[in-house]
Design a protein around this motif. Sequence first.
Motif, PDB file in Angstrom:
ATOM      1  N   UNK A 107       0.843  -1.207   0.000  1.00  0.00           N
ATOM      2  CA  UNK A 107       0.000   0.000   0.000  1.00  0.00           C
ATOM      3  C   UNK A 107       0.877   1.256   0.000  1.00  0.00           C
ATOM      4  N   UNK A 108       1.893   1.248   0.867  1.00  0.00           N
ATOM      5  CA  UNK A 108       2.756   2.435   0.928  1.00  0.00           C
ATOM      6  C   UNK A 108       3.579   2.576  -0.355  1.00  0.00           C
ATOM      7  N   UNK A 109       3.929   1.439  -0.937  1.00  0.00           N
ATOM      8  CA  UNK A 109       4.695   1.460  -2.183  1.00  0.00           C
ATOM      9  C   UNK A 109       3.927   2.159  -3.296  1.00  0.00           C
ATOM     10  N   UNK A 110       2.595   2.103  -3.198  1.00  0.00           N
ATOM     11  CA  UNK A 110       1.781   2.680  -4.261  1.00  0.00           C
ATOM     12  C   UNK A 110       1.439   4.145  -3.995  1.00  0.00           C
ATOM     13  N   UNK A 111       2.019   4.737  -2.931  1.00  0.00           N
ATOM     14  CA  UNK A 111       1.759   6.158  -2.668  1.00  0.00           C
ATOM     15  C   UNK A 111       2.484   7.020  -3.680  1.00  0.00           C
ATOM     16  N   UNK A 112       2.220   8.336  -3.621  1.00  0.00           N
ATOM     17  CA  UNK A 112       2.692   9.206  -4.689  1.00  0.00           C
ATOM     18  C   UNK A 112       3.981   9.951  -4.350  1.00  0.00           C
ATOM     19  N   UNK A 113       4.390   9.936  -3.070  1.00  0.00           N
ATOM     20  CA  UNK A 113       5.590  10.713  -2.707  1.00  0.00           C
ATOM     21  C   UNK A 113       6.719   9.764  -2.322  1.00  0.00           C
ATOM     22  N   UNK A 114       7.953  10.242  -2.419  1.00  0.00           N
ATOM     23  CA  UNK A 114       9.090   9.340  -2.217  1.00  0.00           C
ATOM     24  C   UNK A 114       9.145   8.758  -0.812  1.00  0.00           C
ATOM     25  N   UNK A 115       8.915   9.556   0.197  1.00  0.00           N
ATOM     26  CA  UNK A 115       9.160   9.061   1.554  1.00  0.00           C
ATOM     27  C   UNK A 115       8.276   7.868   1.914  1.00  0.00           C
ATOM     28  N   UNK A 116       6.955   7.961   1.716  1.00  0.00           N
ATOM     29  CA  UNK A 116       6.151   6.753   2.002  1.00  0.00           C
ATOM     30  C   UNK A 116       6.548   5.574   1.135  1.00  0.00           C
ATOM     31  N   UNK A 117       6.971   5.830  -0.104  1.00  0.00           N
ATOM     32  CA  UNK A 117       7.376   4.720  -0.953  1.00  0.00           C
ATOM     33  C   UNK A 117       8.605   4.026  -0.353  1.00  0.00           C
ATOM     34  N   UNK A 118       9.549   4.831   0.146  1.00  0.00           N
ATOM     35  CA  UNK A 118      10.744   4.238   0.752  1.00  0.00           C
ATOM     36  C   UNK A 118      10.365   3.430   1.991  1.00  0.00           C
ATOM     37  N   UNK A 119       9.464   3.993   2.808  1.00  0.00           N
ATOM     38  CA  UNK A 119       9.016   3.235   3.987  1.00  0.00           C
ATOM     39  C   UNK A 119       8.320   1.953   3.559  1.00  0.00           C
TER      40      UNK A 119
ATOM     41  N   UNK B 137      10.862  -0.562   2.758  1.00  0.00           N
ATOM     42  CA  UNK B 137      11.463  -1.112   3.982  1.00  0.00           C
ATOM     43  C   UNK B 137      10.531  -2.153   4.610  1.00  0.00           C
TER      44      UNK B 137
ATOM     45  N   UNK C 283       6.836  10.533  -7.019  1.00  0.00           N
ATOM     46  CA  UNK C 283       7.540   9.428  -7.666  1.00  0.00           C
ATOM     47  C   UNK C 283       7.133   9.301  -9.127  1.00  0.00           C
TER      48      UNK C 283
END
Lengths: 118, 958
Positions: free
Chosen positions: A18-30, A33, A103
Amino acid sequence: MELLVASAIGIMTTGGIYLLLRLRTFPVILGISLLTYAVNVFLFASGRLTTGAPPVLRDDITAYADPLPQALVLTAIVISFGMTAVVVMIGLGAFLGSNDDHVDDQPDLPEDPAEGQS
Amino acid sequence: MSLFFIVALPFFGALLPGLMNTAGRAACAGVTFTVSLAAFIGLLTNLPAIMAGEVVMARVDWIPSLGLNFTLMLDGLGFFFALLILGIGLLIIAYARHYLSRDDNMGEFFTYLLLFQGAMVGIVLSDNILLLLIFWELTSLSSFLLIGYWKHLPEGRQGARMALTVTGMGGLAMIGGMLILGQIVGSYDLSVILQNRDLIQADPLYVPALILILLGCFTKSAQFPFHFWLPHAMAAPTPVSAYLHSATMVKAGIFLMARMWPVLSGTPEWFVIVTTAGLITMVLGAVIALFKHDLKALLAFSTVSHLGLITMLLGTGTAFGAMAAMFHILNHATFKAALFMSAGIIDHEAHTRDIRRLGGLRKLMPITFIVATLAALSMAGIPLLNGFLSKEMMLEEATHTVLFNSPWLVPVLATIGSLFSAAYCFRLIGHVFMGPVRDDYPAKPHDPGAGLWMPPAILVVLVVVIGVAPFLAEPFVKLVTASVLGGVLDVPTAYFKIWHGLVPALFMSIAAIIGGLLMLAIFNPALRLWDGTPRPEAKTIFDTIVEAAAKLAQSIILPLHNGAFSRYAAVGTAAIVAVGFHAWMTGTVGAPTREMQPAGPVPIAGWLMLVAATGGMVFMHRNRFLSLILIGIVGLMVSIGFVFFSAPDLAMTQFTVEVVTIILLLLALNFLPNHTPIESTVLRRVRDASVAIVGGLATFGLAYHYLLRDAVASPISEFHLANSYKGGGGTNVVNVILVDFRGFDTYGEIIVLGIAALLIYALTETLLGGPVRARLLNRKHDQARAGDMHPMMMVVLTRVIMPVVLMVGFYIFLRGHNEPGGGFISGLIVSIAVVMQYMASGFSWTSARLRYPYHGVIGAGVLIAGLTGIGSWFVSKPFLTSDFTYVRIPPFHEFELATAALFDLGVFLAVVGAVMLSLESFSRLARRAHMPETEHPMDIDPSREMPPPEGTPVREGA
């Protein structure tokens, strides 16, 4: 116990994707992880679950946890740190360079507000 | 000399010109010349064997399972071409030394040239067709570099691209053809393929294979309709044109046709395709060449025409045709390379290659005049020069060739081709050298130094010697012909003679020469007619096709690949789950074989925390600091889980990595916004959530199923457990696996880690060197700064515990082989100790006290690990074989010494270096953004914030 571990893997995967599909880099990185944790635990669990029998040889003990997945996951943990650091650096570089931490490619950005100020 | 050396010398030699670049132009050219000369002499040492009719072989199995072996073969044909490549290469190197100007990067030029030379020699010596293909593509690539050598010229860049596109496409087609051929025969070795003529020609796939291979040959050798790239490649420096586009590379296609001649030729398909293409190319090239005003363009089209001639001769499929082709290759290489070099001299001295602006050079450049005139007359087919002999043989062959049931078609077209060929040769002599001396040359022409005229002069000597005494070349040409024919046909007995009597070929020759002179006489009206005739322009057609292909590709790719990472990730996830689902539905699942273990309250509590933290991250991810704390909790729970499930090493690693990851993300968050804005629609979030839930359910199902079942086969872990102590000398099996059983994996992994850290360092350097730096310096912090940057408690505490932490790290390292611990974990612990100093005392304070650059630490780690592995070579064991022994130094207990510990030291250093280099790079960004740091050892006294009065020296510890 198996249910707990399997569901933990599933829940971490769900959160990670779910976080991978977000639009900004930081949540994608989390998200990456979180997905890393899930994958590492998944790999680790391929040795099945054993409690109280670490693979450190002792006299008179014959049952040990499977050491091979542990060794593989150990290096995976360290490597994933390296990769996370690289991804963070790329994300950071992109943000600092364009003042935008999306992203996805942005079709036509309106004028950069930060540039208008400075 | 071994064939391997002959092929390898130019490749390894290619490293030298770049190194010698600073040593001066003479040294740079000298070293290139020496490398080529060594390969040339090495080739000549094989001459006695070749003359005796032997075939020299050299073989190393490379990937035998694919039929790909490094097999080299030297027979007459290969020797002939290698001789041309290396011999003319030597002359070209000497010529280029004087041709290139001081602004040209000579090292770069000679590097490309040697790469090309090596690839070319590789083609002609390959015995394996897959190996040949590799060298074939290498010539395309190196010629791309050479054509585009003058990067500032748009013609050079376009010409290089066009040549690469055309020859590259041909190369792709040829790969297909060669693979078919290999499948038919069952071997990729040329020596085997050449023995199977009947098998190949009877195969239904013979025609597709033939067409694909010929596509490769025709594109490379500029045969119609692929001839157009060669004139555009003339934007290259003249030494390149002389070398690649007259003597060697364009002959690669012809070489391959000759090489494959025994198995491919002799069929109607071969005859029609090859002869027709050659004939058209010969006539068309000659006609276009006559009307070109650029000296090099004229020569380029004349090369196209002569390549067509050779192709046509090979196409006839007779032994005499093959012999004439071989002889003409030799003759063409000599006179055409000499002509190109002469054109280069004229360009060099008169500063123009436009024939309309030249004339009368006979008096100003007598040496060049003699050299170029002899070469041109040879090309025109004047007796007593070598071009006459092979052209006569070609005309002789033409009179016997019946194409499309017409006995006169080939002879007439061959005569027309010869006529135009003679005409452009006469035009070259007449319009460039004859006539009155002009006073409007762009520069005053005069003969160049010997360095420039000597190489073409040497070739012209050959032109005359072969022309006057053809019997000197005869044995060699027949030897080469014999290896082309490959025993399918007998070598013709005809002697090489200047006078054959009053045969038809003689009358055709006379007609061509007289017609050529007449053509020159009516040149001006003919030119007007030519200019008035509309013709298709090959470059425009080529550009249109390329543009259409690019448009088509864009129209497919751009909608698919729209730069939206989140879309790719969603599609990827769904696809992986779908494939897994398919596997699941089509496979079988056995009954559970393991009992479910009971879960106590502690594991349930841990699970609850983990689930709560994960849920919190998902629902509160917009608050970035909060989600960072939550991911820390997840990591902690995972570490505790590892402890619980008997993996102490993993727990320690996960725990320490967790610390450095959080620090890293905090550093990054220092620059990034602290909140994620709401952008996505509810619909989109529902979609993402469903993708995520499907993915999560899939992993859950998979994990749950296998956790309740034993492995189908017995795992190899049994071996590790049984041999860890006996073979590896350690009781901690995980560590023994890392440093011993799977040491090679670990070695690769520390290298990857080191590269990742260096990548981060490089990105940081790039950022700080660019416009981002100004933005960093001017940025305003979005978080309140701490009132006390370096709190005294923390400073004192971290310094006091530093030795203790190092001691712990050392202890963990030493016990690693027998107890949980080891290089990875202790490396992380030591990194944390150093990072704490950065955090407490500030960046500049800490870095001023660190004497070792982290790059060096990474390098030392990888080196130590690698050298430990190499050490086992000295006792004739494979890489990374470990050994251990027990020693006793009184008064201590007996203890163990293992080479694995040394390897682990390498791991330790690499991990420390990599972690520290990454974190340091991030904090360097921050440091530039901050105010200059204080230089006091402890930044705890607020009064120091006041600037000291002028003249008062600041004293440490005051």
